[in-house]
Write a protein that holds these residues in place. Structure first.
Motif, PDB file in Angstrom:
ATOM      1  N   PRO B 202     -14.028  77.505  28.738  1.00 52.25           N
ATOM      2  CA  PRO B 202     -13.566  76.664  29.932  1.00 52.25           C
ATOM      3  C   PRO B 202     -12.367  75.850  29.739  1.00 52.25           C
ATOM      4  O   PRO B 202     -12.142  75.140  30.597  1.00 52.25           O
ATOM      5  CB  PRO B 202     -15.031  75.735  29.955  1.00 52.25           C
ATOM      6  CG  PRO B 202     -15.473  75.494  28.704  1.00 52.25           C
ATOM      7  CD  PRO B 202     -14.858  77.060  27.912  1.00 52.25           C
ATOM      8  N   ILE B 203     -11.691  76.110  28.710  1.00 55.99           N
ATOM      9  CA  ILE B 203     -10.655  75.127  28.339  1.00 55.99           C
ATOM     10  C   ILE B 203      -9.709  75.168  29.326  1.00 55.99           C
ATOM     11  O   ILE B 203      -9.282  74.111  29.902  1.00 55.99           O
ATOM     12  CB  ILE B 203     -10.091  75.209  27.152  1.00 55.99           C
ATOM     13  CG1 ILE B 203     -11.413  75.067  25.903  1.00 55.99           C
ATOM     14  CG2 ILE B 203      -9.055  74.402  26.618  1.00 55.99           C
ATOM     15  CD1 ILE B 203     -11.299  75.415  24.650  1.00 55.99           C
ATOM     16  N   LEU B 204      -8.859  76.365  29.754  1.00 55.05           N
ATOM     17  CA  LEU B 204      -7.934  76.342  30.688  1.00 55.05           C
ATOM     18  C   LEU B 204      -8.238  75.775  31.780  1.00 55.05           C
ATOM     19  O   LEU B 204      -7.275  74.901  32.466  1.00 55.05           O
ATOM     20  CB  LEU B 204      -7.498  77.868  30.444  1.00 55.05           C
ATOM     21  CG  LEU B 204      -6.594  78.507  29.661  1.00 55.05           C
ATOM     22  CD1 LEU B 204      -6.444  80.099  29.732  1.00 55.05           C
ATOM     23  CD2 LEU B 204      -5.340  77.916  29.378  1.00 55.05           C
ATOM     24  N   GLU B 205      -9.304  76.260  32.414  1.00 55.72           N
ATOM     25  CA  GLU B 205      -9.868  75.704  33.934  1.00 55.72           C
ATOM     26  C   GLU B 205      -9.878  74.293  33.398  1.00 55.72           C
ATOM     27  O   GLU B 205      -9.264  73.429  34.627  1.00 55.72           O
ATOM     28  CB  GLU B 205     -11.058  76.037  34.024  1.00 55.72           C
ATOM     29  CG  GLU B 205     -11.351  75.931  35.512  1.00 55.72           C
ATOM     30  CD  GLU B 205     -12.743  76.637  35.772  1.00 55.72           C
ATOM     31  OE1 GLU B 205     -12.933  77.539  36.682  1.00 55.72           O
ATOM     32  OE2 GLU B 205     -13.754  76.233  35.198  1.00 55.72           O
ATOM     33  N   THR B 210      -2.762  77.595  33.426  1.00 54.25           N
ATOM     34  CA  THR B 210      -3.010  78.900  33.906  1.00 54.25           C
ATOM     35  C   THR B 210      -2.698  80.197  32.954  1.00 54.25           C
ATOM     36  O   THR B 210      -3.153  81.136  33.231  1.00 54.25           O
ATOM     37  CB  THR B 210      -2.169  79.145  35.054  1.00 54.25           C
ATOM     38  OG1 THR B 210      -0.729  78.891  34.817  1.00 54.25           O
ATOM     39  CG2 THR B 210      -2.522  78.276  36.417  1.00 54.25           C
ATOM     40  N   ILE B 211      -2.009  79.597  31.804  1.00 53.77           N
ATOM     41  CA  ILE B 211      -1.739  80.585  30.478  1.00 53.77           C
ATOM     42  C   ILE B 211      -1.883  79.949  29.393  1.00 53.77           C
ATOM     43  O   ILE B 211      -1.275  78.687  28.931  1.00 53.77           O
ATOM     44  CB  ILE B 211      -0.185  81.167  30.756  1.00 53.77           C
ATOM     45  CG1 ILE B 211       0.022  81.798  31.996  1.00 53.77           C
ATOM     46  CG2 ILE B 211       0.114  81.900  29.578  1.00 53.77           C
ATOM     47  CD1 ILE B 211      -0.552  83.305  32.090  1.00 53.77           C
ATOM     48  N   LEU B 351       6.750  80.425  30.046  1.00 52.57           N
ATOM     49  CA  LEU B 351       7.871  79.191  30.217  1.00 52.57           C
ATOM     50  C   LEU B 351       8.448  79.711  31.638  1.00 52.57           C
ATOM     51  O   LEU B 351       8.463  78.946  32.367  1.00 52.57           O
ATOM     52  CB  LEU B 351       8.751  79.181  29.412  1.00 52.57           C
ATOM     53  CG  LEU B 351       7.872  77.810  28.174  1.00 52.57           C
ATOM     54  CD1 LEU B 351       9.027  77.969  27.108  1.00 52.57           C
ATOM     55  CD2 LEU B 351       8.017  76.550  28.877  1.00 52.57           C
ATOM     56  N   LYS B 352       8.906  81.021  31.542  1.00 53.53           N
ATOM     57  CA  LYS B 352       9.649  81.384  32.831  1.00 53.53           C
ATOM     58  C   LYS B 352       8.941  81.569  33.965  1.00 53.53           C
ATOM     59  O   LYS B 352       9.311  81.029  35.010  1.00 53.53           O
ATOM     60  CB  LYS B 352      10.418  82.948  32.560  1.00 53.53           C
ATOM     61  CG  LYS B 352      11.305  83.336  33.609  1.00 53.53           C
ATOM     62  CD  LYS B 352      12.070  84.492  33.240  1.00 53.53           C
ATOM     63  CE  LYS B 352      12.672  84.857  34.556  1.00 53.53           C
ATOM     64  NZ  LYS B 352      12.715  86.495  34.713  1.00 53.53           N
ATOM     65  N   ALA B 356       6.386  74.748  31.640  1.00 57.22           N
ATOM     66  CA  ALA B 356       5.544  74.096  30.473  1.00 57.22           C
ATOM     67  C   ALA B 356       4.185  73.446  30.837  1.00 57.22           C
ATOM     68  O   ALA B 356       3.407  73.467  30.068  1.00 57.22           O
ATOM     69  CB  ALA B 356       6.647  72.967  29.772  1.00 57.22           C
ATOM     70  N   ASP B 357       4.323  72.761  32.165  1.00 58.45           N
ATOM     71  CA  ASP B 357       3.009  72.072  32.402  1.00 58.45           C
ATOM     72  C   ASP B 357       1.827  72.940  32.669  1.00 58.45           C
ATOM     73  O   ASP B 357       0.602  72.417  32.632  1.00 58.45           O
ATOM     74  CB  ASP B 357       3.276  71.064  33.326  1.00 58.45           C
ATOM     75  CG  ASP B 357       3.522  71.698  34.874  1.00 58.45           C
ATOM     76  OD1 ASP B 357       4.049  72.883  34.670  1.00 58.45           O
ATOM     77  OD2 ASP B 357       3.281  70.982  35.737  1.00 58.45           O
TER      78      ASP B 357
END
Lengths: 426, 426
Positions: B202-205, B210-211, B351-352, B356-357
């Motif tokens: 569940p961490i990214l959510e 998103t990555i 990053l591209k 970064a966020d």
């Protein structure tokens, strides 16, 4: 009272040699695996039928494969006095549970035949099918059908499946024991039913008694419990986000034991557990288990079940993890009180054999075919000691002396009951 | 950096349509049951091989059935940059775990082919056999053999049995995937290995990212636990005289959860439990279960296991009921640290794409084939979000947008790494 005596050596030799031949676990175990209607069961049944015929008995097979071997009496209008038990065992059982009762009944018939003893009532040996409920679910199945008091009727029993998917009616037919005699006490009944059995518990041994005069069978009830959670990955799901059905089940199972022990109302056991998942990396989402509850009275069973289910509710509230559960009553046998005339016959016979200080009155804590027969014909049981109280285990043991003593008390109980029947008629 | 873009619609259509055709659970479930080397697995493999050939790839099958589809590069002496994952699923799994990684790799190959893009290194799609360990015990099995670092060598893997007794080598042969290419990185190696995967947690959510730029796979260890008690009759054995293996097991399983939660060292799960007895009227004498422990580091796994086993000891002392236990370490995967060059390639690509966020560096809490490849070739992984953190469950879900984003980052990571290889050579 008669001075007839059974032949101890013959009884013990017959018991041990038939066990060795049909269903013995590999040595050095002295245990048995003789599942109902298996090839081993067929072989010992075929042998038993031939033995009984050679003693002048008429043999009937009923619709559930129950064997009735009847030695005629002098009275024209009397039903048999039956001596029943069972030849099937648990998957890893012993040589005495059930088998002793049938072998002792055979020894009684042999003794009567050898001494050309005439009885007033016919005397019958009965081998009840599927007492253990180990291959086909439903313990004491065929005596339940016969008594017509079980909630499981003939067709439902015929339709049960073993774990290989073999339907019971086919299994009966395959071994040649799908008989035509109605499995119904009203059409194939007894004057009374006596059963010699091992105690399967530690009480006689602990109290230094040799004969139990059994007055009742305790009440018992089975509940199926289903616990549902949510499957999840064992690596990625945080400990605080789990709805783990097995953790809830584990707390339930511990509670069943704790409450039964604390309440002192009776015993409660979880014997079978299954999980839906076979993946080691998945949080289990579905667990099934069965609770077996046994107490002296029906009220005590209800009370103990109530305490257990109250605790289940508390545990789920406390876990508060999304797991839920359902309990379903799957089987029950209310308390069975035996018949005073039969109890008295056993008491009289035991008193003569071993004297008052070797006897104790007791309730059976295990279910028996006699629990069903007692609902429709006068019934009682005789218990002999189990070493260390062990049963349903290959190490089950009852000494040759106690086996012989039990058979002797069975003989005298039957003769005493028969004598009373004759007196009443005259 | 290249301006190439994958085709989102094509990727998502391919992923969903192949899942629907081969191994979908009955609707309305969107889950999957595509056990390794099953007919469904064969069908999707056959389709994949044809697709890759149509894109000009050379296809090799190795001794463990791993599929390598290699698109040539311009360099003569370079090994491929691999994009690997797996097409097999749990018995009741989802459409993304593993499958997304392979379908994204295919989408990368399609994009390169369609745009006639030349790469310096060859680019390979890899489908690893039996990542799940659900049909044949041993997760990440074939990548383990390939890395030669697993304690289970080729012949041992070939000899494992599924629950129907089918030996793995036969299962490979039966579906036509017992190849001749050596399953050994020294004879069939890569320049590097990239893997796109769903987070399965569940961490990214939760962190609204998103990555995931994955830097390591946490350490994991499995222990088999065997508890022995004494069989006994559920009706006749007093509560105080029981040596009940299931009660001890239940206390152990509760303790595994309690200690993992309290320690905050990692996670510990009991996923599979089995009892020797199938009799409802018998006190269980033998219980087996498996503990799956996962922590950030090997030291933390040892620490958590130590705390759990200390508690087992205390429980058995406390119960003092004659039950005993044995724990056996059956499998382990030490912490896998990924390669800085590969991590940097993923970071640069991410990053591209999203800035970064939207990115976070993280450790994988689940095992992956990349954990094995990282031991012998530069490796890293890309994570995309899992809805509600759910995985190993039919409700596993990752949005089409996140699937496409992951594939785009995979493409750019591979191209970035390839560019660096070219620069180094010139």
């Amino acid at each position: 009272m008669s001075s007839l005596r059974i032949n101890s050596d013959r009884l013990n030799y017959t018991l041990q040699s038939t066990c060795s031949q049909w269903g013995a676990l590999p040595a050095p175990s002295t245990g048995m695996r003789r599942l109902t209607l298996s090839q081993e069961d067929k072989q010992v049944r075929d042998w038993l039928v031939e033995e009984c015929k050679s003693l002048g008995c008429e043999v009937k097979i009923d619709q559930m494969g129950n064997i009735f071997a009847i030695r005629p009496g002098t009275a024209k209008d009397k039903k048999p006095i039956a001596m029943g038990s069972h030849l099937d065992t648990q998957p890893a059982g012993g040589r005495y549970d059930g088998i002793l009762g049938v072998m002792a009944a055979l020894e009684v018939l042999r003794t009567l035949h050898e001494t050309k003893t005439d009885t007033y009532c016919p005397i019958a040996l009965v081998n009840w099918t599927n007492e253990e409920g180990a291959r086909y679910p439903g313990a004491m199945m065929a005596s339940g059908v016969w008594s017509t008091k079980s909630s499981t009727p003939l067709e439902a029993c015929w339709g049960t499946l073993d774990k290989d998917g073999i339907i019971m009616k086919k299994a009966l037919k395959d071994i040649g024991y799908l008989g035509i005699t109605p499995c119904d006490y009203r059409e194939n009944g007894f004057e009374s039913h006596f059963e010699l059995h091992i105690e399967q518990g530690p009480i006689l041994e602990r109290e230094k008694k040799t004969i139990g005069v059994v007055t009742a069978v305790q009440a018992m009830m089975w509940f199926a419990v289903r616990i549902s959670g949510v499957e999840g990955h064992a690596g990625t799901t945080p400990m605080t986000h789990r709805s783990d059905a097995l953790v809830t089940a584990s707390r339930f199972i511990t509670a069943v034991r704790d409450i039964a022990r604390a309440s002192e109302l009776g015993v409660a056991t979880v014997g079978v557990i299954n999980s839906d998942t076979s993946s080691q990396a998945t949080i289990p989402a579905g667990i099934n288990f069965i609770i077996d509850i046994r107490c002296s009275t029906d009220e005590m069973v209800d009370q103990l079940a109530g305490q257990i289910f109250k605790r289940f509710h508390e545990i789920v509230e406390q876990e508060n993890n999304g797991t839920s559960y359902k309990t379903t009553r799957t089987w029950g046998l209310p308390e069975s009180k035996f018949h005073e005339t039969c109890i008295e016959a056993v008491r009289t016979a035991a008193l003569k054999e071993v004297g008052a200080d070797q006897i104790m009155e007791m309730k059976s804590k295990a279910g028996h075919d006699s629990a069903w027969t007692s609902r429709v014909v006068p019934t009682s049981m005789i218990f002999v000691p189990s070493k260390d109280g062990i049963s349903h285990n290959p190490n089950e043991h009852t000494s040759p002396e106690h086996c012989a003593l039990g058979a002797q008390v069975l003989l005298q109980s039957v003769l005493h009951y028969d004598e009373q029947q004759k007196l009443q008629a005259s």
